[in-house]
Design a protein around this motif. Structure first.
Motif, PDB file in Angstrom:
ATOM      1  N   LEU A  20      42.377  37.303  35.956  1.00  0.00           N
ATOM      2  CA  LEU A  20      43.625  36.615  36.314  1.00  0.00           C
ATOM      3  C   LEU A  20      44.804  37.225  35.570  1.00  0.00           C
ATOM      4  CD1 LEU A  20      42.541  32.844  36.423  1.00  0.00           C
ATOM      5  CD2 LEU A  20      42.564  34.526  38.276  1.00  0.00           C
ATOM      6  N   THR A  21      44.612  37.535  34.290  1.00  0.00           N
ATOM      7  CA  THR A  21      45.671  38.157  33.498  1.00  0.00           C
ATOM      8  C   THR A  21      46.015  39.534  34.069  1.00  0.00           C
ATOM      9  OG1 THR A  21      44.906  36.997  31.523  1.00  0.00           O
ATOM     10  CG2 THR A  21      46.337  38.894  31.173  1.00  0.00           C
ATOM     11  N   ALA A  22      44.998  40.313  34.409  1.00  0.00           N
ATOM     12  CA  ALA A  22      45.217  41.649  34.973  1.00  0.00           C
ATOM     13  C   ALA A  22      45.947  41.569  36.312  1.00  0.00           C
ATOM     14  CB  ALA A  22      43.883  42.378  35.145  1.00  0.00           C
ATOM     15  N   ALA A  23      45.786  40.463  37.016  1.00  0.00           N
ATOM     16  CA  ALA A  23      46.450  40.286  38.313  1.00  0.00           C
ATOM     17  C   ALA A  23      47.873  39.765  38.158  1.00  0.00           C
ATOM     18  CB  ALA A  23      45.635  39.337  39.183  1.00  0.00           C
ATOM     19  N   GLY A  24      48.302  39.521  36.903  1.00  0.00           N
ATOM     20  CA  GLY A  24      49.686  39.121  36.678  1.00  0.00           C
ATOM     21  C   GLY A  24      49.913  37.640  36.414  1.00  0.00           C
ATOM     22  N   LEU A  25      48.864  36.852  36.389  1.00  0.00           N
ATOM     23  CA  LEU A  25      49.043  35.427  36.081  1.00  0.00           C
ATOM     24  C   LEU A  25      49.128  35.255  34.567  1.00  0.00           C
ATOM     25  CD1 LEU A  25      46.541  33.746  38.573  1.00  0.00           C
ATOM     26  CD2 LEU A  25      49.017  33.925  38.785  1.00  0.00           C
ATOM     27  N   ARG A  26      49.971  34.321  34.152  1.00  0.00           N
ATOM     28  CA  ARG A  26      50.108  34.059  32.721  1.00  0.00           C
ATOM     29  C   ARG A  26      49.050  33.078  32.253  1.00  0.00           C
ATOM     30  NH1 ARG A  26      55.683  32.206  31.403  1.00  0.00           N
ATOM     31  NH2 ARG A  26      56.826  33.354  32.928  1.00  0.00           N
ATOM     32  N   PRO A  27      48.385  33.418  31.134  1.00  0.00           N
ATOM     33  CA  PRO A  27      47.381  32.491  30.588  1.00  0.00           C
ATOM     34  C   PRO A  27      48.007  31.128  30.286  1.00  0.00           C
ATOM     35  CG  PRO A  27      47.238  34.622  29.499  1.00  0.00           C
ATOM     36  CD  PRO A  27      48.485  34.649  30.337  1.00  0.00           C
ATOM     37  N   GLY A  28      47.219  30.104  30.497  1.00  0.00           N
ATOM     38  CA  GLY A  28      47.686  28.745  30.240  1.00  0.00           C
ATOM     39  C   GLY A  28      46.681  27.742  30.767  1.00  0.00           C
ATOM     40  N   PRO A  29      47.060  26.480  30.725  1.00  0.00           N
ATOM     41  CA  PRO A  29      46.138  25.416  31.152  1.00  0.00           C
ATOM     42  C   PRO A  29      45.656  25.576  32.589  1.00  0.00           C
ATOM     43  CG  PRO A  29      48.092  24.484  30.106  1.00  0.00           C
ATOM     44  CD  PRO A  29      48.335  25.950  30.254  1.00  0.00           C
ATOM     45  N   MET A  30      46.461  26.205  33.435  1.00  0.00           N
ATOM     46  CA  MET A  30      46.067  26.339  34.838  1.00  0.00           C
ATOM     47  C   MET A  30      44.880  27.289  35.006  1.00  0.00           C
ATOM     48  SD  MET A  30      48.846  28.773  36.661  1.00  0.00           S
ATOM     49  CE  MET A  30      49.065  30.454  36.141  1.00  0.00           C
ATOM     50  N   PHE A  31      44.690  28.214  34.052  1.00  0.00           N
ATOM     51  CA  PHE A  31      43.588  29.165  34.165  1.00  0.00           C
ATOM     52  C   PHE A  31      42.259  28.459  34.375  1.00  0.00           C
ATOM     53  CE2 PHE A  31      44.141  33.725  32.570  1.00  0.00           C
ATOM     54  CZ  PHE A  31      45.356  33.861  33.212  1.00  0.00           C
ATOM     55  N   LYS A  32      41.992  27.487  33.543  1.00  0.00           N
ATOM     56  CA  LYS A  32      40.708  26.786  33.622  1.00  0.00           C
ATOM     57  C   LYS A  32      40.550  26.115  34.986  1.00  0.00           C
ATOM     58  CE  LYS A  32      37.755  23.399  31.450  1.00  0.00           C
ATOM     59  NZ  LYS A  32      37.586  22.338  30.501  1.00  0.00           N
ATOM     60  N   ARG A  33      41.594  25.449  35.455  1.00  0.00           N
ATOM     61  CA  ARG A  33      41.524  24.775  36.763  1.00  0.00           C
ATOM     62  C   ARG A  33      41.293  25.777  37.891  1.00  0.00           C
ATOM     63  NH1 ARG A  33      45.628  21.876  34.206  1.00  0.00           N
ATOM     64  NH2 ARG A  33      47.267  23.020  35.275  1.00  0.00           N
ATOM     65  N   ILE A  34      42.010  26.888  37.831  1.00  0.00           N
ATOM     66  CA  ILE A  34      41.846  27.912  38.864  1.00  0.00           C
ATOM     67  C   ILE A  34      40.423  28.464  38.843  1.00  0.00           C
ATOM     68  CG2 ILE A  34      42.509  30.261  39.551  1.00  0.00           C
ATOM     69  CD1 ILE A  34      45.390  29.541  38.712  1.00  0.00           C
ATOM     70  N   LEU A  35      39.951  28.824  37.657  1.00  0.00           N
ATOM     71  CA  LEU A  35      38.609  29.400  37.553  1.00  0.00           C
ATOM     72  C   LEU A  35      37.540  28.396  37.983  1.00  0.00           C
ATOM     73  CD1 LEU A  35      38.986  31.407  34.231  1.00  0.00           C
ATOM     74  CD2 LEU A  35      38.765  32.341  36.544  1.00  0.00           C
ATOM     75  N   GLU A  36      37.714  27.130  37.659  1.00  0.00           N
ATOM     76  CA  GLU A  36      36.736  26.110  38.076  1.00  0.00           C
ATOM     77  C   GLU A  36      36.729  25.948  39.589  1.00  0.00           C
ATOM     78  OE1 GLU A  36      37.518  22.505  35.893  1.00  0.00           O
ATOM     79  OE2 GLU A  36      36.459  23.252  34.121  1.00  0.00           O
ATOM     80  N   ARG A  37      37.910  25.905  40.199  1.00  0.00           N
ATOM     81  CA  ARG A  37      37.960  25.734  41.660  1.00  0.00           C
ATOM     82  C   ARG A  37      37.419  26.951  42.394  1.00  0.00           C
ATOM     83  NH1 ARG A  37      43.691  22.727  42.180  1.00  0.00           N
ATOM     84  NH2 ARG A  37      43.017  20.689  41.443  1.00  0.00           N
ATOM     85  N   VAL A  38      37.729  28.117  41.888  1.00  0.00           N
ATOM     86  CA  VAL A  38      37.202  29.340  42.511  1.00  0.00           C
ATOM     87  C   VAL A  38      35.676  29.362  42.372  1.00  0.00           C
ATOM     88  CG1 VAL A  38      37.135  31.871  42.378  1.00  0.00           C
ATOM     89  CG2 VAL A  38      39.328  30.669  42.272  1.00  0.00           C
TER      90      VAL A  38
END
Length: 195
Positions: free
Chosen positions: A146-164
């Protein structure tokens, strides 16, 4: 009063892990104190389980391993017995947990005393089918992706990774490309709601 005892329904003579015995005994005590219309699921929420584990730690001086077993055993069954039947992702995550076997034994004892008989029978069948396949595949994406794709680390990372990962477990996300597309869509939606 064996017919109401979850603890006794665990099976005489069977070896029982201490965490499982504590989970069954605590549920049994909670059930004995309930009124006729009360639902045992009310004590299976994360906060309630943590309170019960804390009480056991203080009263019996149980080890970290025993308290983790007790907590995992109880927390594992709550979502499976919720009003809405669990989906494939929830059941696969359950199967991948370290305490799934203990939770399954506890549900068997609950069924033995007439608690959620139909749901538990359904779960036994579903879980049996799911464990025939790969119920815990490696995630297609990581936070580094996600970081390599340009998203900034933060609380949303966990939610995104869980949903994916849920999408992957349910078969809606089949490869890394689909996983990244879903993550980027979610990341851009999160950005829009902030701005």
């Amino acid at each position: 009063e064996g017919a109401r005892s979850i603890f006794l329904a665990m099976g005489a003579g069977d070896e029982v892990a201490i965490g499982l015995a504590l989970a069954a005994g605590t549920l049994c005590v909670k059930r004995q104190g309930m009124g006729a219309g009360e639902d045992i699921r009310g004590v299976l929420g994360k906060g309630q389980v943590q309170q019960m584990v804390k009480a056991m730690r203080q009263a019996l001086k149980i080890s970290n391993e025993e308290s983790d077993q007790m907590q995992g055993t109880l927390e594992g069954i709550g979502p499976l017995l919720a009003d809405e039947r669990p989906g494939a992702a929830r059941m696969k995550r359950f199967l991948a947990s370290q305490t799934a076997g203990l939770s399954r034994r506890l549900m068997g004892a609950m069924k033995g005393v007439g608690i959620f008989v139909e749901r538990i029978e359904w779960l036994v069948g579903q879980l049996g089918e799911l464990e025939k396949g790969d119920f815990a595949p490696l995630p297609l994406l990581t936070g580094d992706d996600l970081t390599a794709a340009g998203l900034r680390p933060g609380p949303m990372f966990k939610r995104i990774l869980e949903r994916v990962y849920d999408g992957q477990l349910e078969g809606r996300v089949k490869d890394r490309e689909e996983a990244m597309r879903m993550a980027m869509e979610m990341g851009s939606e999160k950005g829009k709601t902030r701005g």
